[in-house]
Design a protein around this motif. Structure first.
Motif, short mmCIF file in Angstrom:
data_model
loop_
_atom_site.label_atom_id
_atom_site.label_comp_id
_atom_site.label_asym_id
_atom_site.label_seq_id
_atom_site.Cartn_x
_atom_site.Cartn_y
_atom_site.Cartn_z
N LEU A 158 3.34 57.96 69.93
CA LEU A 158 2.28 57.02 69.97
C LEU A 158 1.01 57.18 70.86
CD1 LEU A 158 4.92 53.95 70.97
CD2 LEU A 158 4.12 54.81 68.55
N ASP A 159 0.03 56.50 70.55
CA ASP A 159 -1.22 56.82 71.33
C ASP A 159 -0.99 56.20 72.48
OD1 ASP A 159 -2.60 58.23 69.18
OD2 ASP A 159 -3.33 56.16 68.64
N VAL A 160 -1.48 57.08 73.57
CA VAL A 160 -1.48 56.40 74.96
C VAL A 160 -2.81 56.26 75.50
CG1 VAL A 160 -0.57 56.85 77.54
CG2 VAL A 160 0.75 57.28 75.57
N ARG A 161 -3.33 54.97 75.96
CA ARG A 161 -4.55 54.57 76.76
C ARG A 161 -4.47 55.11 78.07
NH1 ARG A 161 -6.64 50.27 79.19
NH2 ARG A 161 -4.91 48.84 78.74
N VAL B 86 4.17 56.55 82.27
CA VAL B 86 3.62 55.88 81.01
C VAL B 86 4.41 54.76 80.91
CG1 VAL B 86 3.73 55.67 78.50
CG2 VAL B 86 3.23 58.02 79.69
N GLY B 87 3.82 53.51 80.47
CA GLY B 87 4.21 52.16 80.46
C GLY B 87 4.11 51.61 79.27
N LEU B 88 4.79 50.59 78.79
CA LEU B 88 4.71 49.90 77.51
C LEU B 88 4.43 48.43 77.82
CD1 LEU B 88 8.05 51.10 76.48
CD2 LEU B 88 6.17 52.03 75.46
N LEU B 89 3.41 48.06 77.37
CA LEU B 89 2.89 46.81 77.16
C LEU B 89 3.49 45.90 76.06
CD1 LEU B 89 1.19 44.53 78.58
CD2 LEU B 89 -0.87 45.31 77.38
N TYR B 90 4.01 44.78 76.36
CA TYR B 90 4.54 43.84 75.36
C TYR B 90 3.99 42.56 75.54
CZ TYR B 90 8.52 47.05 74.77
OH TYR B 90 9.19 48.20 74.55
N GLU C 272 -0.91 56.71 83.56
CA GLU C 272 -1.46 57.04 84.67
C GLU C 272 -1.45 58.55 85.12
OE1 GLU C 272 0.74 54.63 87.40
OE2 GLU C 272 2.38 55.65 87.47
N LYS C 273 -0.71 59.31 83.84
CA LYS C 273 -0.62 60.69 84.06
C LYS C 273 -1.27 61.36 82.81
CE LYS C 273 3.11 64.17 84.71
NZ LYS C 273 4.66 64.02 84.58
N ASP C 274 -1.99 62.44 82.76
CA ASP C 274 -2.66 62.93 81.55
C ASP C 274 -1.40 63.84 80.98
OD1 ASP C 274 -4.99 62.14 82.27
OD2 ASP C 274 -5.63 63.98 83.23
N SER C 275 -1.33 63.57 79.63
CA SER C 275 -0.52 64.44 78.58
C SER C 275 0.75 63.67 78.62
CB SER C 275 -0.28 65.84 78.93
OG SER C 275 0.61 66.10 80.11
N VAL D 32 13.53 55.89 79.45
CA VAL D 32 12.89 56.40 80.41
C VAL D 32 13.06 57.58 80.70
CG1 VAL D 32 12.93 53.68 81.55
CG2 VAL D 32 14.62 55.34 82.04
N HIS D 33 12.15 58.23 81.51
CA HIS D 33 12.10 59.39 82.08
C HIS D 33 12.58 60.52 81.14
CE1 HIS D 33 12.19 57.35 85.79
NE2 HIS D 33 13.57 57.09 85.67
N TYR D 34 11.69 60.20 79.93
CA TYR D 34 12.05 60.85 78.64
C TYR D 34 11.64 62.54 78.80
CZ TYR D 34 12.83 60.25 73.59
OH TYR D 34 13.32 60.35 72.47
N ASP D 35 10.53 62.78 79.72
CA ASP D 35 10.43 64.10 79.64
C ASP D 35 11.08 64.75 80.98
OD1 ASP D 35 8.58 62.73 81.54
OD2 ASP D 35 7.05 63.84 81.14
#
Length: 242
Positions: A237-240, A200-204, A215-218, A169-172
């Motif tokens: 990964l692609d982020v929608r 960013v979130g991860l959907l499983y 919810e945040k560009d880039s 988490v909080h990778y950046d």
């Protein structure tokens, strides 16, 4: 109304500063509500602030955010004693369970002490959408990196393992996160896993990764795996965007 399959939305977001309240929910939490498929009534959301020591101020702020959105809110606290008689029954009655950030090590210890780990697994299996931020993201995985033990990040390897991956988490936004996550995976101290920048979130669905959502560009999401030579490969990964 449960989701049609076990669902986790593990995030580095979902909450932002409010206009008239301390916090308000942002698009990642909106997605968690949508995933629950509620129609004809207010969504039921349960807040779990174990990782913050059940801080009353945090819980109050989340209730305010829920009121603004028209959600039916409740909370599960464990300190100084559980606030509900039947933890599993309470969680099974929710559409979404939202877990706060904080100390994931304390969260996991207290959940196991009070049987919340089993209750969360039952809720997940029943289709209650599990979501949260930071500690509330790592907890669903096999492990990750944490500041639970001090300012120098350390691994946590005893997550609930609903998902067979580690989580960063909080990778950046926190400089220790990315290099430590990579090193631990390269050393096989952590399983291969998914990491998220803030927002960013991860959907499983079940135990399978479906997509990264933002919810945040880039802001990005990444899959990190050992390369068999003591190093790692990191795939963006692609982020929608929501």
């Amino acid at each position: 109304m449960p989701a049609d399959t076990p669902t986790v939305l593990a995030t580095s977001g979902g909450l932002r500063e409010g206009l008239r309240t301390r916090w308000e929910f942002s698009p990642l939490t909106d997605l968690a509500i949508d995933l629950a498929g509620v129609t004809g009534r207010a969504p039921r959301i349960c807040f779990v602030a174990t990782a913050q020591g059940d801080n009353p101020s945090s819980i109050h702020g989340l209730y305010d955010a829920a009121q603004v959105r028209g959600f039916t809110a409740s909370h599960l606290s464990l300190v100084p004693m559980p606030n509900v008689d039947d933890v599993e029954g309470h969680l099974l009655g929710q559409d979404v369970v939202w877990v706060c950030g904080g100390s994931v090590a304390a969260l996991l210890a207290l959940w196991r002490l009070h049987g919340v780990d089993h209750a969360m697994r039952a809720a997940w299996a029943a289709g209650v959408v599990l979501t949260g931020v930071s500690a509330g993201s790592i907890c669903w995985h096999t492990g990750g990196t944490t500041d639970s033990f001090g300012p120098e990040l350390r691994p946590v390897t005893d997550g609930l393992a609903l998902l067979p991956f580690s989580n960063g988490v909080h990778y950046d936004s926190e400089t220790q996160r990315r290099p430590l996550f990579q090193r631990l995976i390269g050393e096989r101290a952590l399983d291969a896993g998914y990491a998220t920048d803030d927002g960013v979130g991860l959907l499983y669905r079940g135990t399978k990764f479906v997509e990264a959502v933002g919810e945040k560009d880039s802001a990005g999401a990444y899959f990190v795996a050992a390369d068999g030579q003591g190093g790692v490969t990191e795939t963006r990964l692609d982020v929608r965007q929501l």
